[in-house]
Design a protein around this motif. Sequence first.
Motif, short mmCIF file in Angstrom:
data_model
loop_
_atom_site.label_atom_id
_atom_site.label_comp_id
_atom_site.label_asym_id
_atom_site.label_seq_id
_atom_site.Cartn_x
_atom_site.Cartn_y
_atom_site.Cartn_z
N ASN A 1 -86.05 -0.14 -22.12
CA ASN A 1 -86.57 1.18 -22.48
C ASN A 1 -87.63 1.68 -21.50
N CYS A 2 -88.56 0.79 -21.13
CA CYS A 2 -89.68 1.23 -20.28
C CYS A 2 -89.74 0.53 -18.93
N GLY A 3 -88.96 -0.54 -18.76
CA GLY A 3 -88.99 -1.28 -17.50
C GLY A 3 -90.12 -2.28 -17.40
N GLY A 4 -90.90 -2.42 -18.48
CA GLY A 4 -92.00 -3.39 -18.49
C GLY A 4 -91.54 -4.80 -18.79
N GLY A 5 -92.43 -5.74 -18.57
CA GLY A 5 -92.12 -7.13 -18.83
C GLY A 5 -92.08 -7.44 -20.32
N LEU A 6 -91.26 -8.41 -20.68
CA LEU A 6 -91.16 -8.87 -22.07
C LEU A 6 -91.86 -10.21 -22.19
N VAL A 7 -92.72 -10.33 -23.19
CA VAL A 7 -93.49 -11.55 -23.43
C VAL A 7 -93.29 -11.99 -24.87
N PRO A 8 -93.53 -13.27 -25.17
CA PRO A 8 -93.39 -13.72 -26.55
C PRO A 8 -94.31 -12.90 -27.48
N ARG A 9 -93.75 -12.50 -28.61
CA ARG A 9 -94.53 -11.73 -29.58
C ARG A 9 -95.55 -12.65 -30.23
N PRO A 10 -96.81 -12.26 -30.23
CA PRO A 10 -97.83 -13.11 -30.85
C PRO A 10 -97.68 -13.11 -32.36
N PRO A 11 -97.99 -14.24 -32.99
CA PRO A 11 -97.90 -14.28 -34.45
C PRO A 11 -99.07 -13.53 -35.09
N ARG A 12 -98.85 -13.03 -36.27
CA ARG A 12 -99.93 -12.41 -37.05
C ARG A 12 -100.33 -13.42 -38.12
N ALA A 13 -101.61 -13.61 -38.31
CA ALA A 13 -102.09 -14.57 -39.31
C ALA A 13 -101.50 -14.23 -40.68
N VAL A 14 -101.12 -15.27 -41.42
CA VAL A 14 -100.48 -15.09 -42.72
C VAL A 14 -101.35 -14.24 -43.64
N ALA A 15 -102.64 -14.48 -43.66
CA ALA A 15 -103.54 -13.70 -44.52
C ALA A 15 -103.51 -12.22 -44.13
N LEU A 16 -103.40 -11.94 -42.86
CA LEU A 16 -103.37 -10.55 -42.41
C LEU A 16 -102.01 -9.91 -42.65
N LEU A 17 -100.94 -10.71 -42.66
CA LEU A 17 -99.62 -10.17 -42.98
C LEU A 17 -99.61 -9.60 -44.39
N ALA A 18 -100.31 -10.26 -45.30
CA ALA A 18 -100.37 -9.77 -46.68
C ALA A 18 -101.10 -8.42 -46.72
N LYS A 19 -102.17 -8.30 -45.95
CA LYS A 19 -102.95 -7.07 -45.94
C LYS A 19 -102.31 -5.98 -45.07
N TYR A 20 -101.75 -6.40 -43.94
CA TYR A 20 -101.11 -5.49 -42.98
C TYR A 20 -99.69 -5.97 -42.72
N PRO A 21 -98.76 -5.64 -43.62
CA PRO A 21 -97.39 -6.16 -43.48
C PRO A 21 -96.69 -5.64 -42.23
N ALA A 22 -95.73 -6.42 -41.77
CA ALA A 22 -94.92 -6.03 -40.63
C ALA A 22 -94.05 -4.83 -41.01
#
Length: 79
Positions: free
Chosen positions: A43-64
């Motif tokens: 889409n943009c021609g930029g590099g792809l890097v591993p997606r960082p994990p989101r802390a489990v506690a924060l996933l509950a507050k800020y869902p994916a």
Amino acid sequence: MRPNCECCNKDLPAETKGAFVCSFECTFCEECVSSVLGGVCPNCGGGLVPRPPRAVALLAKYPASTQRVHKPGGCAKAA
């Protein structure tokens, strides 16, 4: 955090390893990144890097995100 690979539509839940993103958070699975895209976002021609994990506690507050982005014809390498 998008829930799927934009190329093949494989599910990539937030807790899954093997998801890759560019700086715009376009999301792809490890197989598409290595076998089709060559590590470059189509889409943009930029590099792809591993997606960082989101802390489990924060996933509950800020869902994916649940919004899926998919290219039905698949992806091709960036020009």
